[in-house]
Enzyme design. Structure first.
Site, PDB file in Angstrom:
ATOM      1  N   SER A 279       0.842  -1.195   0.000  1.00  0.00           N
ATOM      2  CA  SER A 279       0.000   0.000   0.000  1.00  0.00           C
ATOM      3  C   SER A 279       0.877   1.245   0.000  1.00  0.00           C
ATOM      4  O   SER A 279       1.779   1.364  -0.813  1.00  0.00           O
ATOM      5  CB  SER A 279      -0.937  -0.019   1.211  1.00  0.00           C
ATOM      6  OG  SER A 279      -1.792  -1.111   1.168  1.00  0.00           O
ATOM      7  N   ASP A 532      -7.959  -5.952  -6.762  1.00  0.00           N
ATOM      8  CA  ASP A 532      -7.672  -4.817  -5.890  1.00  0.00           C
ATOM      9  C   ASP A 532      -7.962  -3.501  -6.596  1.00  0.00           C
ATOM     10  O   ASP A 532      -7.365  -3.197  -7.630  1.00  0.00           O
ATOM     11  CB  ASP A 532      -6.200  -4.860  -5.468  1.00  0.00           C
ATOM     12  CG  ASP A 532      -5.831  -3.729  -4.525  1.00  0.00           C
ATOM     13  OD1 ASP A 532      -6.740  -3.090  -3.968  1.00  0.00           O
ATOM     14  OD2 ASP A 532      -4.616  -3.494  -4.339  1.00  0.00           O
ATOM     15  N   HIS A 557      -6.004  -6.981  -2.140  1.00  0.00           N
ATOM     16  CA  HIS A 557      -4.968  -6.020  -1.762  1.00  0.00           C
ATOM     17  C   HIS A 557      -3.761  -6.709  -1.135  1.00  0.00           C
ATOM     18  O   HIS A 557      -3.879  -7.376  -0.116  1.00  0.00           O
ATOM     19  CB  HIS A 557      -5.559  -4.998  -0.798  1.00  0.00           C
ATOM     20  CG  HIS A 557      -4.778  -3.735  -0.698  1.00  0.00           C
ATOM     21  ND1 HIS A 557      -4.364  -3.020  -1.794  1.00  0.00           N
ATOM     22  CD2 HIS A 557      -4.340  -3.040   0.377  1.00  0.00           C
ATOM     23  CE1 HIS A 557      -3.701  -1.948  -1.394  1.00  0.00           C
ATOM     24  NE2 HIS A 557      -3.672  -1.930  -0.088  1.00  0.00           N
TER      25      HIS A 557
END
Length: 599
Positions: A279, A532, A557
């Protein structure tokens, strides 16, 4: 990575809280249960200023945000939202503007221009969706015991100026059980916007790879998050203290920390270091290799939307992917979610409809008015987005305890034909929402002020979004299943200025890190999951032989950073093997002696 909402303006009837969760000592007075009594809050703030009262104030299950002097005829002057009473951490470490606001006089007088961030209350004004990232939830390492040591490094507050010469304690975690010294590799986690122990416990790939590579693990905490607060309890007091919360400063922290470790830790002087992150942490890992190729020999940037910035990718792509996830998971699933917004509008137009919605969804706080209904829809939108990010092939206690392939389970409740009535459709929506919020059946009611974990430093991330991490998001209701909302940079900038006294620099990230012009860099893996939504801003095709993309079609993710699981699809197993192969290649390259330059 979570798609959250920026700032909120919601009026709710304030109920009497349970036990006080205030972080000040002694406890602050209980929150008054009537609006007239709320008018005294400003006076109470002044009275308690010498006790370092923080904003927002925690009163049991309520965070109260006084914005300007409230009157009975203008109840919009008071902002509040509910939080889990067991989570006092937001009050301690992410209280908006802290005592600095009190000192500036938040009494009965007008304090216009101050917008309050409701931690965990993900409602929209202008910014429909701003990323606050994270690996999420509790550790999945129950069967894989981990052990690490905790250290603190004296880090400079400002790496790029010479006037501020102070330091702070940066926390980092070290695991060296499998390290083959001297010269064994180091896998270095570039910390996200949250408590580093949380990321440490959830990055199973690093723990499982350490033994295979004979590597030491280092997890470095990002400044302004967890325990790494440059100005201690004053770190969030005002924009002057927040000024050093930037990705550039964080990367410099990582570089200085690694240099110190290599110079002071016996056997580490010639250890090649590989950056790993997911991320926002994945973005940092990629940028770390770009900015400090002398420090790290390569980087794994998992689910890292380094192109989710102004003018680089279309603002609507994120929500298109969310919609595609639902479209492929069940009959009419995305279509019925798209229809549900109008159904909510219809049902919530009457007091009896609001009461029905509150009961049908088992809401902890009943919906009372149109403003509540707007917040309710935003809560549902955030729910659908979160499910898209954690659509894992096995049960996971991540953002919430969820079943295998949770979107497929959700869509079973939404498989209605076109003629479905509003009430029947919303019954299905309520059952679908409870898959996310009450899969275990242990929740007596649903709290519309919470959608995700409390381990993320949301206030810090919103400051970053208000400065350099400007990620445009929009919806059109046609190519996605959400209500139309344009990206309005001016409105977003005004929110940021009102809240922090700063203006975002929309193009700065592209200027600083190169945008799509990064072919001159090397040794970076960009991994992205096909499920994602953040892959919309990720690198999904090879740029050069050493700037490589790994796409995991069945991956949500950063699935590749999680612990191995028997239900892992072959695509993520292959991805991890390929990532380790590149690690070995980089380590071998780093240990190869340099050839002398002929003259």
């Amino acid at each position: 990575m979570l798609a959250g909402y920026s700032l909120m303006k919601v009026v709710q009837n304030v109920g009497k809280p349970e036990d006080s969760c205030s972080c000040a000592a002694p406890p602050l007075p209980r929150l008054p249960s009537s609006l007239p009594a709320l008018l005294n809050i400003g006076h109470e703030l002044s009275e308690h200023a010498d006790r370092r009262v923080s904003l927002p104030l925690c009163y049991g299950t309520v965070l109260l945000f006084p914005v300007r002097g409230a009157t009975e005829s203008d109840p919009t002057a008071s902002w509040q939202c509910a939080v889990d009473p067991s989570r006092c951490e937001p009050c301690r470490t992410a209280a908006a503007m802290r005592a600095g606001l009190v000192k500036r006089g938040l009494d009965g007088a007008a304090v216009t221009g101050i917008l309050a961030l409701c931690l965990g209350c993900l409602h929209v004004i202008a910014l429909k969706s701003q990323m606050f990232t994270g690996l999420g939830g509790s550790s999945d390492s129950a069967e894989t015991p981990i052990s690490y040591d905790t250290f603190y490094f004296d880090q400079k507050i400002d790496h790029f100026g010479f006037l501020e010469d102070g330091t702070f304690k940066q926390r980092y975690l070290v695991a060296h059980k499998h390290w083959q010294r001297p010269g064994g590799p180091v896998l270095f986690y570039t910390g996200n916007e949250g408590d580093i122990t949380w990321f440490c416990n959830n990055t199973g790939f690093m723990w499982e790879t350490a033994e295979e590579l004979g590597a030491m693990l280092v997890f470095a905490e990002h400044r302004y998050y967890g325990e790494s607060l440059p100005f201690g309890q004053d770190s969030y007091s005002d924009s002057k203290h927040l000024n050093y919360l930037t990705s550039e400063q964080a990367l410099a922290d990582f570089a200085v920390l690694i240099q110190n470790l290599k110079s002071t830790l016996p056997g580490a002087q010639h250890s090649p270091v590989i950056a790993v992150g997911g991320s926002y942490g994945g973005m940092l890992a990629a940028w770390f290799r770009m900015k400090y190729p002398n420090i790290v020999v390569g980087a794994l940037a998992a689910s890292a939307p380094i192109w989710q910035f102004t003018g680089i990718v279309p603002c609507g792509d994120f929500y298109k992917i969310v919609t595609q996830d639902y479209a492929r998971s069940g009959y009419n699933c995305d279509t019925n979610i798209r229809k549900s917004w109008k159904a909510i509008n219809n049902v919530s137009s009457t007091a009896s409809g609001l009461q029905w919605l509150s009961q049908e969804f088992s809401l902890c706080t009943p919906l009372k008015n149109k403003s509540d209904a707007v917040g309710f829809k935003n809560w549902l939108q955030e729910t659908w987005v979160n499910l898209a990010m954690v659509d894992y092939p096995y049960e996971a206690n991540f953002l919430q305890p969820l079943p295998r392939w949770p979107i497929t389970v959700v869509c079973k409740h939404l498989a209605y034909n076109p003629g479905v009535s509003d009430y029947q459709l919303l019954h299905g929506v309520s059952q679908a929402a409870k898959v996310y919020y009450n899969f275990t059946g242990s929740s007596s009611c649903l709290n519309t002020s919470q959608t995700a974990t409390g381990s993320l430093g949301l206030l810090g991330w919103f400051y970053q979004a208000c400065t350099e991490m400007v990620m445009p998001m929009c919806t059109d209701g046609v190519q996605d299943m959400f209500e139309p909302e344009e990206w309005n940079f001016k409105a977003f900038s005004d929110e940021c200025n009102a809240m922090f006294g700063v203006r975002p620099r929309a193009d700065w990230a592209g200027t600083l890190y190169g945008g799509k012009d990064i072919a001159s860099h090397s040794n970076i893996i960009f991994s992205n999951g096909g499920l994602d939504p953040w892959s919309s801003g990720g690198v999904t095709s090879n740029i050069t032989d050493s700037l490589v993309s790994i796409v995991i079609p069945d991956g949500a993710h950063h699935l590749d950073l999680r612990y191995r699981n028997d239900y892992d699809p072959p695509s993520v197993r292959a991805a991890r093997a390929l990532e380790v192969m590149y690690f070995r290649k980089w380590i071998k390259q780093a240990k190869r002696p340099l050839k002398p330059v002929s003259t």
